[in-house]
Design an enzyme around this catalytic site. Structure first.
Site, mmCIF file in Angstrom:
data_model
loop_
_atom_site.group_PDB
_atom_site.id
_atom_site.type_symbol
_atom_site.label_atom_id
_atom_site.label_comp_id
_atom_site.label_asym_id
_atom_site.label_seq_id
_atom_site.Cartn_x
_atom_site.Cartn_y
_atom_site.Cartn_z
ATOM 1 N N ARG A 111 0.828 -1.190 0.000
ATOM 2 C CA ARG A 111 0.000 0.000 0.000
ATOM 3 C C ARG A 111 0.873 1.255 0.000
ATOM 4 O O ARG A 111 0.522 2.277 -0.538
ATOM 5 C CB ARG A 111 -0.907 -0.061 1.239
ATOM 6 C CG ARG A 111 -1.616 1.212 1.618
ATOM 7 C CD ARG A 111 -2.707 1.503 0.610
ATOM 8 N NE ARG A 111 -3.326 2.802 0.811
ATOM 9 C CZ ARG A 111 -2.759 3.978 0.543
ATOM 10 N NH1 ARG A 111 -1.523 4.027 0.112
ATOM 11 N NH2 ARG A 111 -3.404 5.100 0.730
ATOM 12 N N TYR A 112 2.015 1.160 0.679
ATOM 13 C CA TYR A 112 2.914 2.310 0.832
ATOM 14 C C TYR A 112 4.189 2.054 0.037
ATOM 15 O O TYR A 112 4.564 0.910 -0.193
ATOM 16 C CB TYR A 112 3.237 2.529 2.310
ATOM 17 C CG TYR A 112 2.011 2.818 3.139
ATOM 18 C CD1 TYR A 112 1.451 4.095 3.138
ATOM 19 C CD2 TYR A 112 1.395 1.820 3.882
ATOM 20 C CE1 TYR A 112 0.315 4.370 3.886
ATOM 21 C CE2 TYR A 112 0.248 2.092 4.635
ATOM 22 C CZ TYR A 112 -0.280 3.368 4.628
ATOM 23 O OH TYR A 112 -1.397 3.627 5.364
ATOM 24 N N ARG A 115 7.320 -0.141 2.014
ATOM 25 C CA ARG A 115 7.094 -1.205 3.006
ATOM 26 C C ARG A 115 5.873 -2.036 2.625
ATOM 27 O O ARG A 115 4.951 -1.533 1.988
ATOM 28 C CB ARG A 115 6.926 -0.619 4.405
ATOM 29 C CG ARG A 115 5.864 0.463 4.515
ATOM 30 C CD ARG A 115 6.233 1.406 5.663
ATOM 31 N NE ARG A 115 5.202 2.387 5.967
ATOM 32 C CZ ARG A 115 5.001 3.504 5.275
ATOM 33 N NH1 ARG A 115 5.706 3.755 4.181
ATOM 34 N NH2 ARG A 115 4.065 4.366 5.642
ATOM 35 N N CYS A 124 -5.132 -16.845 15.196
ATOM 36 C CA CYS A 124 -4.722 -16.056 16.353
ATOM 37 C C CYS A 124 -4.911 -16.901 17.590
ATOM 38 O O CYS A 124 -5.712 -17.828 17.594
ATOM 39 C CB CYS A 124 -5.584 -14.801 16.487
ATOM 40 S SG CYS A 124 -5.247 -13.628 15.186
ATOM 41 N N CYS A 128 -10.128 -11.476 18.814
ATOM 42 C CA CYS A 128 -10.615 -10.229 19.391
ATOM 43 C C CYS A 128 -11.945 -9.890 18.733
ATOM 44 O O CYS A 128 -12.070 -9.955 17.513
ATOM 45 C CB CYS A 128 -9.631 -9.095 19.106
ATOM 46 S SG CYS A 128 -7.955 -9.522 19.614
ATOM 47 N N CYS A 131 -11.799 -7.208 15.977
ATOM 48 C CA CYS A 131 -10.778 -7.395 14.940
ATOM 49 C C CYS A 131 -11.229 -6.840 13.594
ATOM 50 O O CYS A 131 -12.319 -7.130 13.127
ATOM 51 C CB CYS A 131 -10.445 -8.871 14.781
ATOM 52 S SG CYS A 131 -9.224 -9.155 13.492
ATOM 53 N N ARG A 133 -9.889 -7.597 10.794
ATOM 54 C CA ARG A 133 -9.778 -8.645 9.770
ATOM 55 C C ARG A 133 -10.686 -9.828 10.101
ATOM 56 O O ARG A 133 -10.419 -10.951 9.713
ATOM 57 C CB ARG A 133 -8.332 -9.127 9.673
ATOM 58 C CG ARG A 133 -7.388 -8.065 9.219
ATOM 59 C CD ARG A 133 -6.280 -8.623 8.339
ATOM 60 N NE ARG A 133 -5.367 -7.554 7.995
ATOM 61 C CZ ARG A 133 -4.285 -7.259 8.698
ATOM 62 N NH1 ARG A 133 -3.951 -7.998 9.742
ATOM 63 N NH2 ARG A 133 -3.510 -6.266 8.340
ATOM 64 N N ASP A 292 -12.091 0.779 12.652
ATOM 65 C CA ASP A 292 -12.415 0.684 11.217
ATOM 66 C C ASP A 292 -13.896 0.407 10.970
ATOM 67 O O ASP A 292 -14.645 0.110 11.883
ATOM 68 C CB ASP A 292 -11.594 -0.459 10.593
ATOM 69 C CG ASP A 292 -10.131 -0.087 10.450
ATOM 70 O OD1 ASP A 292 -9.831 1.115 10.301
ATOM 71 O OD2 ASP A 292 -9.291 -1.012 10.483
ATOM 72 N N ASP A 329 -7.600 4.970 9.716
ATOM 73 C CA ASP A 329 -7.212 4.218 8.521
ATOM 74 C C ASP A 329 -8.369 4.389 7.549
ATOM 75 O O ASP A 329 -9.431 3.787 7.714
ATOM 76 C CB ASP A 329 -6.949 2.742 8.865
ATOM 77 C CG ASP A 329 -5.867 2.144 7.968
ATOM 78 O OD1 ASP A 329 -5.657 2.687 6.853
ATOM 79 O OD2 ASP A 329 -5.240 1.149 8.365
ATOM 80 N N LYS A 336 -3.462 5.238 6.441
ATOM 81 C CA LYS A 336 -3.544 5.836 7.772
ATOM 82 C C LYS A 336 -3.391 7.342 7.676
ATOM 83 O O LYS A 336 -2.402 7.830 7.148
ATOM 84 C CB LYS A 336 -2.431 5.280 8.648
ATOM 85 C CG LYS A 336 -2.513 3.785 8.845
ATOM 86 C CD LYS A 336 -1.381 3.321 9.735
ATOM 87 C CE LYS A 336 -1.355 1.821 9.862
ATOM 88 N NZ LYS A 336 -0.899 1.146 8.622
HETATM 89 C C1 LIG Z 1 -0.275 0.021 8.613
HETATM 90 C C2 LIG Z 1 0.237 -0.521 7.406
HETATM 91 C C3 LIG Z 1 1.613 -0.518 7.129
HETATM 92 C C4 LIG Z 1 2.625 0.079 8.077
HETATM 93 O O1 LIG Z 1 2.414 1.426 8.225
HETATM 94 P P1 LIG Z 1 3.382 2.292 9.171
HETATM 95 O O2 LIG Z 1 2.697 3.616 9.218
HETATM 96 O O3 LIG Z 1 4.692 2.300 8.525
HETATM 97 O O4 LIG Z 1 3.393 1.593 10.492
HETATM 98 C C5 LIG Z 1 2.040 -1.056 5.950
HETATM 99 N N1 LIG Z 1 1.175 -1.569 5.062
HETATM 100 C C6 LIG Z 1 -0.158 -1.592 5.289
HETATM 101 C C7 LIG Z 1 -1.065 -2.155 4.271
HETATM 102 C C8 LIG Z 1 -0.678 -1.073 6.481
HETATM 103 O O5 LIG Z 1 -1.986 -1.092 6.710
HETATM 104 S S1 SF4 Z 2 -7.063 -8.035 16.385
HETATM 105 FE FE1 SF4 Z 2 -7.565 -9.703 14.969
HETATM 106 S S2 SF4 Z 2 -5.635 -10.246 14.006
HETATM 107 FE FE2 SF4 Z 2 -5.151 -9.107 15.871
HETATM 108 S S3 SF4 Z 2 -4.905 -10.639 17.476
HETATM 109 FE FE3 SF4 Z 2 -6.991 -9.947 17.557
HETATM 110 S S4 SF4 Z 2 -8.124 -11.425 16.286
HETATM 111 FE FE4 SF4 Z 2 -5.955 -11.626 15.762
#
Ligand SMILES: *Cc1c(COP(=O)(O)O)cnc(C)c1O
Ligand code: SF4
Length: 427
Positions: A111-112, A115, A124, A128, A131, A133, A292, A329, A336
């Site tokens: 995305r960035y 990184r 997990c 949570c 969560c 995801r 989110d 986000d 973010k």
């Molecule tokens: C959060 C995130 C990162 C890392 O972002 P930082 O601001 O560098 O911590 C990298 N890729 C994705 C898709 C993310 O959601």
């Molecule tokens: S927030 Fe989601 S991905 Fe993170 S530890 Fe909890 S259940 Fe697992």
């Protein structure tokens, strides 16, 4: 092993300190909960319904932190399913962060610019309830294969601009040491990868996993940074504090990402206490996340104003390194976006007017003739990993580009004059 084998004081169980025991004995059905919470028949029914859609799994350790007598216990609310997860919110989305469309290969999100996020498992130790995801975590149909991880690693190899690889999931620390080490070794072998990061909730929900062997193993792949996920002061226990100390002693810089959750930590005093406990354990508060728009978590959302209020109460009032960056986000893959209270009140060519955390209004005199000239011996911008093509707002500042405006795609006014121009030119 099911709950009836647990002693009433489960802590006395000899397996308690063994993370594999914690994992094997995760609470996955309503009937196993009786030791930890008092539930009415209605509540049991609700948990059944919600956990049919979003699975439940709680380590005995985390469950033991629940205050049995408190229906609003912040630990309970994070791990026990609730019927409100089944309510469809108006703005709910399956993939609010567009992680799927930003995935060049399965399990990797780019995305960035410099990184990537590499998903190494969907499992997990605990699920949570908040969560983001949720739709993937614990879902066997979307499990991550070695093949996917290898494809992700190949992608990273082919992209020299990637200098930071974030291992995530699921929870990477649920993998056995050997398996995690295989991934770390492969990523570390890539010459352009400078930093490896691991995102994990294990220190909070299954601190027994942080063994001396694990810390020693990770240490071999330095620089490795770990971001954990504490949401509430009650999550600090002798066990979690010891886990953090082991990681810090292995030279792993620790950060923490908190999610702002209604009814759990949406209070300036709770967050202040939390960040103080974090830094005492050598963990730097990194992000405070606005919740989110994922399906099934609307009841956890607060207005953005709550986050601003919390930031207002932290900045200046406590040590700078206690203050996380508050981020939204943005839905639709916006990424973010940091949000701050307003500190800048006004500006002229010669003065900037600011207010401080106490409300004192101050003026900063701007320097005269402050044009930037490259220091003659500096060549840092020749490094291709540092220099990049200007994007977005940067284009407006880029003297090479002479861009004077950025117009959103599909802008109506622009469409009208494009049609007019075409007509004038007789097309
Ligand atoms: C959060 C995130 C990162 C890392 O972002 P930082 O601001 O560098 O911590 C990298 N890729 C994705 C898709 C993310 O959601
Ligand atoms: S927030 Fe989601 S991905 Fe993170 S530890 Fe909890 S259940 Fe697992």
């Amino acid at each position: 092993m099911s709950a009836q084998f647990l002693s009433v004081n489960a802590k006395k169980h000899e397996g308690w300190l063994d993370w594999r025991w914690q994992l094997r004995n995760r609470i996955q059905s309503v009937d196993e909960l009786y030791e930890y919470v008092n539930l009415t028949a209605d509540e049991k029914q609700n948990i059944h319904m919600a956990s049919d859609v979003f699975p439940m799994a709680i380590t005995p350790y985390y469950a033991s932190l629940i205050n049995k007598a408190d229906p609003q216990c912040p630990i309970r609310l994070q791990c026990i399913p609730d019927y409100r997860e089944l309510i469809e919110g108006q703005s709910d989305m399956d993939d609010p962060l567009n992680e799927d469309s930003d995935s060049p290969v399965p399990g990797l999100t780019h995305r960035y610019p410099d990184r990537v996020l590499l998903l190494v498992t969907n499992e997990c130790s605990m699920y949570c309830r908040h969560c983001t995801r949720k739709r993937k975590v614990g879902d066997n149909n979307t499990s991550i294969m070695d093949r996917d991880i290898n494809q992700g690693i190949d992608y990273i190899k082919k992209h020299p601009e990637i200098r930071d690889v974030l291992l995530s999931g699921g929870d990477p620390l649920i993998l056995p040491n050997a398996c995690l080490e295989r991934i770390l070794r492969k990523v570390r072998e890539i010459p352009h990868v400078q930093v490896i990061r691991i995102g994990t909730r294990v220190p909070v929900v299954m601190p027994q996993r942080i063994t001396p062997e694990l810390a020693r193993m990770i240490k071999r792949y330095h620089p490795v940074w770990i971001n954990t996920h504490f949401n509430h002061p009650r999550e600090f226990t002798p066990d979690s504090i010891r886990a953090l100390a082991r990681l810090a002693d292995a030279g792993i810089p620790l950060g923490n990402q908190t999610v702002l959750l209604r009814g759990i930590n949406d209070c300036p005093m709770i967050i202040k206490k939390l960040v103080h406990l974090l830094v005492k354990s050598r963990v730097r508060p990194y992000y405070l996340y606005q919740c989110d728009l994922s399906r099934g978590i609307e009841h956890f959302r607060t207005p953005v104003a709550k986050g601003i209020e919390i930031m207002e109460s932290l900045i200046g009032h406590t040590s700078g390194f206690c203050v996380p960056t508050y981020v939204v986000d943005a839905p639709g893959g916006g990424g973010k976006i940091p949000v701050l209270p307003n500190y800048q009140l006004s500006m002229t060519n010669t003065k900037t007017v600011l207010r401080n955390y106490e409300g004192v209004i101050c003026v900063y005199d701007e320097p005269k003739n402050a044009d930037f000239v490259c220091p003659p011996a500096c060549a840092i911008c020749k490094d291709h990993n540092i220099r990049h093509e200007s994007v977005g707002l940067e284009e407006l500042f880029d003297p090479q580009k002479q861009v004077i405006s950025l117009v959103p795609e599909g802008n109506l006014r622009k469409a009208r004059y494009t049609v007019r121009e075409s007509k004038a030119h007789g097309y």
